[in-house]
Structure formats: structure tokens, C-alpha cells
Design a protein around this motif. Sequence first.
Motif, PDB file in Angstrom:
ATOM      1  N   SER A  38       0.832  -1.188   0.000  1.00  0.00           N
ATOM      2  CA  SER A  38       0.000   0.000   0.000  1.00  0.00           C
ATOM      3  C   SER A  38       0.872   1.244   0.000  1.00  0.00           C
ATOM      4  N   SER A  44       5.132   2.885  -1.537  1.00  0.00           N
ATOM      5  CA  SER A  44       4.699   1.490  -1.435  1.00  0.00           C
ATOM      6  C   SER A  44       5.461   0.768  -0.334  1.00  0.00           C
ATOM      7  N   ALA A 260     -11.414  -2.065  -7.513  1.00  0.00           N
ATOM      8  CA  ALA A 260     -11.225  -0.639  -7.782  1.00  0.00           C
ATOM      9  C   ALA A 260     -12.566   0.076  -7.814  1.00  0.00           C
ATOM     10  N   LYS A 264      -9.611   4.186  -6.544  1.00  0.00           N
ATOM     11  CA  LYS A 264      -8.625   3.590  -5.648  1.00  0.00           C
ATOM     12  C   LYS A 264      -8.888   2.097  -5.509  1.00  0.00           C
ATOM     13  N   TYR A 265      -7.839   1.361  -5.141  1.00  0.00           N
ATOM     14  CA  TYR A 265      -7.930  -0.083  -4.961  1.00  0.00           C
ATOM     15  C   TYR A 265      -8.043  -0.426  -3.475  1.00  0.00           C
ATOM     16  N   GLU A 266      -8.919  -1.385  -3.184  1.00  0.00           N
ATOM     17  CA  GLU A 266      -9.049  -1.934  -1.842  1.00  0.00           C
ATOM     18  C   GLU A 266      -8.930  -3.454  -1.909  1.00  0.00           C
ATOM     19  N   ASP A 286      -4.082   3.340  -2.196  1.00  0.00           N
ATOM     20  CA  ASP A 286      -4.270   2.068  -2.904  1.00  0.00           C
ATOM     21  C   ASP A 286      -3.702   0.919  -2.081  1.00  0.00           C
ATOM     22  N   ASP A 287      -4.485  -0.140  -1.904  1.00  0.00           N
ATOM     23  CA  ASP A 287      -4.056  -1.384  -1.268  1.00  0.00           C
ATOM     24  C   ASP A 287      -4.084  -2.462  -2.338  1.00  0.00           C
ATOM     25  N   VAL A 288      -2.940  -3.097  -2.592  1.00  0.00           N
ATOM     26  CA  VAL A 288      -2.765  -3.902  -3.808  1.00  0.00           C
ATOM     27  C   VAL A 288      -2.077  -5.228  -3.487  1.00  0.00           C
TER      28      VAL A 288
END
Length: 319
Positions: A38, A44, A260, A264-266, A286-288
Amino acid sequence: MKRVVIFAVFVVFFIVFISNTLSDELAQTQVAQIAFYSNRDGNSEIYLMNADGTNLRRITNNPAKDECPVWSPNGKMIAFQSDRDGNDEIYVMDADGKNQRRLTNSPGWDNWPAWSPDSKMIAFASRRSGNAEIFAMNADGSNPHNLTNNPAVDERPAWSPDGKIIAFQSKRDGNDEIYIIDIDGSYQRRITNNSAGNSSPAWSPDGKMIAFQSKRDGNAEIYIMDADGENQRNLTNSPTDWDECPSWSPDGKMIAFIFARDGKYEVYAMNADGENQHNLTNNPADDVWPRWSPVAVTGQSVDPDTGGKLVTTWGAIKK
């Protein structure tokens, strides 16, 4: 003699009782973990959380990018990629973030590590030969060797649970498709065929299925298929949002992925049939790249209000 027999029976009963009690307590304090990266702290970094989204903590702290974590099969180590030495290289660390050390040293980037099921080797993608190829090396970084040897881009390897096959994505047919290859580099074959693109393969723990992401419905969705490419079906069915980067739970009952929404990504999770999609993270960043731990980790306290049982709760259902 009778007293001796009675005493022996008592000792056996006591040992069995204590063993069962300790086993129950250990089972109750075991909890699955999910690693992900994240940029919530500005760059990151790699984080861990319980599989219900609780107990979030950061385990890397470097001004460079630390990304794409993946657990060793015994759950004791995490491999990841970092550009802290100028370009992307493969690193490993203990599961708590300690003892970080670099495994690769190449002028071309090295990405997307994947452990062999016996923890003796790591597959990864590398541009050290000029274009992205699938390489493998010993878990200490020695003996890196090219497996694919193809002028197209080959990326995101995933080792099969039986250790015999590596799945990966490749552009050798013009768009991303999923291929499998024997671990000696022989018998490369394509198992998807769709012009929209298919990528990010992830094996189920029993080796019978592969989860992947596909844009065949106009946006990225999570699909699963048999290990030979048959019976491909959409799990997420999000008409407008993007679902990517699947990862199976160690019991094969759930799949984590990224979702997404609103730019943003969760991290989300769902049942292996696509039901019960729920949010595990909720952060403006963003959490990836969620990756489920292969074994449970001890240390979570038991809630006395549940009668000593460990109860897992989940986040909000995806609308």
C-alpha cells in the motif's frame, strides 16, 4: 498391582486431557494472515493483516518501493520486490519484516516472486536478458536460470502446488494469455484464448483450479478455470468496477482480490464461488496485491465473550 493400573490410567487420561486442551487453545489462537502492499504512508510498503481485516501493521519501512509480497509455503518468510538499490530486485525477509536481504543483483528489473511448494526455489520475471522472461533460482538467490526464452513479454509466474508446473502470463500471441510450463522450461502451452486479455494466474491449494483476471467482459473481473483451461467462469460480475490480482485462502474456500472503486484499490475477499464479496481494507490510498498466508499464525487473543471461541468477522458486502 491394582493401584498401579489405576495410576497408569489416570496418567494417560491426564496427558490426553492436557494435550487436547492445548490443541484447542492453539487452534483458537491461530489466525490466517494476508500480506499486501500500500502507498498509504506515502510510498509502497508491505503490510500484514488478519484475514478479517483486523490487526493491520506495516512490516517494511523504506523510502523506496516495496511491493508484491508472497509467503513461503511454511509461512516463515516473505519474498517481495523492491527498487531500494536502484532497480527492482527480489528480496526476502522473515514474516515479521526482520532480516531483509536481497537475492538478485541484475541491471534489468526482477519482479513478481513465486515460491516453489517445497520452499527450495523462487520463480520470478526478469528483464536481465533484454525482455521479460520467467526465471527460477534457488531460495538463497543462487543459480538463476531462464525458463521461457521467448521474445515476447512473460510475467507473473505462479508455481503449482505439486511443484511440477509454473503458470504465467505472456504476450507472445499479441495480448496477455495464460500459459503453463514444466519447471525445466519444456512443454510450454497456452490455456486461455481470448482477445481481451487474461493475466495474474493463481493456483487453488489442491491444484485443480486456477483463478485469474480477464477483461473479456469490458472491465477486469476475477475468473476461475480448471487447471487445463476448461470451464472458465466469471466470479465477480462487476459491470463497471475492476477486480484484479486473485489469491486463494489456504483451505481453498475463499479468494482475496483487489477491487477498484472511486479511483482507488481496496483488498476484498469472497467465497470461492464468488459469493459474499466483502471489503477488508478501507483507506484513501491504494491497497494492492493481497497474498494469503499458507498457514495460520499464532498469537491472536481469544474473545471471552464468545465462550473461548475464535470468531471471524468480515467487512461490508460489496454493492
